[in-house]
Structures are given as structure tokens and as C-alpha cells.
Write a protein that holds these residues in place. Structure first.
Motif, short mmCIF file in Angstrom:
data_model
loop_
_atom_site.label_atom_id
_atom_site.label_comp_id
_atom_site.label_asym_id
_atom_site.label_seq_id
_atom_site.Cartn_x
_atom_site.Cartn_y
_atom_site.Cartn_z
N LEU A 167 10.03 -0.10 -2.05
CA LEU A 167 10.21 1.22 -1.99
C LEU A 167 10.38 1.42 -0.48
O LEU A 167 9.92 1.33 0.53
CB LEU A 167 8.77 1.87 -2.09
N THR A 169 11.47 4.26 2.27
CA THR A 169 11.22 5.71 2.46
C THR A 169 11.55 5.79 3.92
O THR A 169 11.75 5.15 4.77
CB THR A 169 9.73 5.92 2.23
N CYS A 170 11.30 6.82 4.48
CA CYS A 170 11.62 7.38 5.74
C CYS A 170 10.28 6.92 6.72
O CYS A 170 10.48 6.22 7.76
CB CYS A 170 11.66 8.86 6.14
N GLU A 185 7.23 -2.75 0.77
CA GLU A 185 7.53 -1.33 1.57
C GLU A 185 8.76 -1.74 2.40
O GLU A 185 8.69 -2.42 3.40
CB GLU A 185 6.45 -0.93 2.10
N TYR A 187 10.87 0.88 5.42
CA TYR A 187 10.90 2.18 5.99
C TYR A 187 11.78 2.22 7.20
O TYR A 187 12.13 1.26 7.92
CB TYR A 187 9.59 2.79 6.29
N THR A 217 16.61 4.77 -2.88
CA THR A 217 16.01 5.15 -1.59
C THR A 217 15.10 6.57 -1.47
O THR A 217 15.58 7.59 -2.57
CB THR A 217 16.92 5.33 -0.33
N PHE A 218 14.42 6.73 -0.74
CA PHE A 218 13.47 8.21 -0.83
C PHE A 218 13.19 8.65 0.45
O PHE A 218 13.29 7.72 1.32
CB PHE A 218 12.12 7.69 -1.56
N CYS A 219 12.72 9.98 0.49
CA CYS A 219 12.31 10.38 1.85
C CYS A 219 11.24 11.34 1.71
O CYS A 219 10.90 11.86 0.51
CB CYS A 219 13.28 11.18 2.85
N GLU A 220 10.37 11.79 2.58
CA GLU A 220 9.00 12.48 2.34
C GLU A 220 9.45 13.99 2.45
O GLU A 220 10.29 14.29 3.30
CB GLU A 220 7.82 11.92 3.53
N ASP A 225 15.66 14.39 5.85
CA ASP A 225 16.20 13.28 5.04
C ASP A 225 17.59 12.69 5.75
O ASP A 225 18.41 11.83 5.07
CB ASP A 225 16.32 13.45 3.63
N LEU A 243 9.86 12.33 -1.98
CA LEU A 243 8.25 11.79 -2.22
C LEU A 243 7.36 12.57 -1.42
O LEU A 243 7.63 13.24 -0.39
CB LEU A 243 7.93 10.43 -2.10
N ASN A 265 5.32 11.73 -7.77
CA ASN A 265 5.90 10.62 -6.82
C ASN A 265 6.08 9.30 -8.18
O ASN A 265 6.98 8.62 -7.90
CB ASN A 265 5.14 9.89 -6.08
#
Length: 282
Positions: A167, A169-170, A185, A187, A217-220, A225, A243, A265
Motif C-alpha cells: 500500500l 500512500t503519502c 506499507e 509511503y 498508488t494513493f494519497c490521503e 497529492d 484514501l 478505503n
């Protein structure tokens, strides 16, 4: 305590939502931080000071999340408080300014959310024992809903091939979720409010995404982003979208409740990894 319903002030929206589920109509639960804002570096307003001084209970996450609140609360320690993460087994941050300190985002694992709910129940009973039965029943019903959605999420995310379970993420805010559901994870930065999206962070994640062949990929929702979009372009991965971690949305938004946050999510992750989705209803 006044004859009217007790007033509970929480630091941010996710805790307020949990509290409303437990309180029902027996207490008023409000959040200091508005929907969509970042909890890490909030600056309390004069209204927050007045509201908190008048509250019957103040509830916060702990684990170093609301460092601003620890300073804020020193001036009003006569107001009862509860730390919802009490009893959680913390996962420590592996890098950054707070290396070795607890990752504060414990609510991202549903099993920890159950601890939060039960702590909220006990805190409400302490200030309002006449409504013990209502708080106990409400908490038990809410816990059952959390556990039901947890079962659904485990089945859905288990469809993602083990070799792809990274996963990216940022913020490193998903340690509890990744541990609960068998992911690794990756990030850009460990905790919001540090340097965010530096060239070194981007290069480090680009290399990791390429090496691990991470497909998405994802960001919160509460951060830019921009840096993650750069990682996505340079690696050829897909951008899976937003997310939610630190904040709910307004009632009209995608995640007005904690259960809706979990469901969103899981849907976003399943779609990003291209696996069949179960119907997840909060």
C-alpha cells in the motif's frame, strides 16, 4: 454537570462520530477540528477554548497525534478527559522526526476501533452513570457493526494477490490497517507536518514502487497529492485516488462516518488493485 445533556468535546471528527454512536440521544458530542482538516497541526480558536472549558468531558486520541492539544489542555485540566487509544498495542514509527514513537493512527484497524468505542463508553458512564444502560447497549451494537464490516473487508482485501500487497500512500498512516489485512506499507513521509514531498522522499518511493512492482498508488484526503502524482508518472503505476485517515467529510461527502471511511478505503483499494469488489455497506 448541568441538568441538560452532557457535552463532550472531541479533538477530531472520527472520534466525534464514534462518540455519537455510543451516546445516542443521551449526550451531545462535537468535534473541535472541522471536517476535512488535518489533525496534526491544528490551531485551537477562542471558540474552542470556551467550548472546552464548558464541556463535561474532553476526548482525544493520544499516542502523540494531537501534540497541540496536550499544550491546549494544560490550561483546563479540571475538565474530565479520556484518551481513546488507552489499551491499544502501538506500532512504532520506523523513520522520520518521531522515529521510535507510536504511530498514532490506531483507529485504522477495526479491532483497535473496538477499544476506542469501549473507552468512550466507559468515559460517558463515568460522567453520566444514570445512562449507563443506554451507553452500554449503544456501544455493543456499534461494536457489532464494526466487527461485521471488518469481516467483509478482510474477505475483500484477501483477493488482492499477496505479491501485490504493497500500500503506497503519502503519509505512513496505514500501519495498523496494513498489519490487520496482510499488506506491506510504503509511503512518502512518516507523519504529516514534517517535510512533505521532498525530492529525496519522491526518489525513495519511486525506487520502491519500481522494485516491488507496485501497481497502484494513493494519497490521503488532507494533504496535497502533487508528490504522489509525480511518483505515479515516473513509475507507470496507476493513481488509485483518495484514501481517508484523519478526517471525515461533511454529511454530503463520501465518508461522513467512520464506517463509511472503512468501506470507502476498501473499495478504493480493491478498485486500484483491480480485484472484484464485495458490496461493503457502512
Amino acid at each position: 454537570m448541568a441538568e441538560s445533556r452532557p457535552v463532550v468535546v472531541t479533538t477530531f471528527t472520527i472520534l466525534a462520530d464514534m462518540g455519537r454512536e455510543v451516546a445516542g440521544d443521551k449526550a451531545e458530542v462535537v468535534s473541535m477540528i472541522p471536517a476535512g482538516a488535518d489533525v496534526h497541526e491544528y490551531a485551537p480558536t477562542p471558540r474552542d477554548i470556551i467550548q472546552t472549558r464548558r464541556a463535561d468531558l474532553v476526548v482525544w486520541n493520544g499516542l502523540g497525534l494531537e501534540r497541540w492539544f496536550e499544550r491546549f489542555y494544560q490550561g483546563m485540566s479540571s475538565v474530565p478527559s479520556a484518551v481513546l487509544s488507552d489499551g491499544v498495542t502501538p506500532i512504532l514509527l520506523g523513520e522520520g522526526r518521531y522515529q521510535g514513537k507510536p504511530n498514532p493512527h490506531a483507529w485504522m484497524a477495526p479491532a483497535n476501533a473496538v477499544i476506542y468505542v469501549n473507552n468512550f463508553r466507559d468515559a460517558l458512564i463515568d460522567i453520566d452513570p444514570t445512562n449507563r444502560d443506554a451507553y452500554t447497549i449503544n456501544a455493543a451494537q456499534y461494536v457489532a457493526r464494526i466487527q461485521a464490516i471488518d469481516t467483509t473487508l478482510k474477505a475483500q482485501l484477501a483477493r488482492i494477490p499477496a505479491s501485490q500487497r504493497y500500500l503506497a500512500t503519502c503519509e505512513g498512516a496505514f500501519s495498523y490497517l496494513t498489519t490487520a489485512y496482510g499488506f506491506n506499507e510504503l509511503y512518502l513521509w512518516a507523519v504529516n507536518a514534517e517535510q512533505e514531498g521532498s525530492p529525496q522522499q519522491v526518489r525513495h518511493l519511486v525506487d520502491a514502487v519500481r522494485t516491488k512492482q507496485v501497481p497502484v498508488t494513493f494519497c490521503e484526503s488532507t494533504v496535497s497529492d502533487r508528490a504522489m502524482r509525480q511518483v505515479t508518472r515516473e513509475t507507470g503505476a496507476r493513481y488509485g485516488g483518495v484514501l481517508y485517515v484523519d478526517s471525515l467529510t461533511s454529511a454530503e461527502g463520501q465518508v461522513p462516518t467512520y464506517l463509511a471511511l472503512l468501506a470507502h478505503n476498501a473499495r478504493a483499494m480493491a478498485a486500484g488493485f483491480g480485484v472484484e469488489q464485495n458490496e461493503v455497506t457502512p
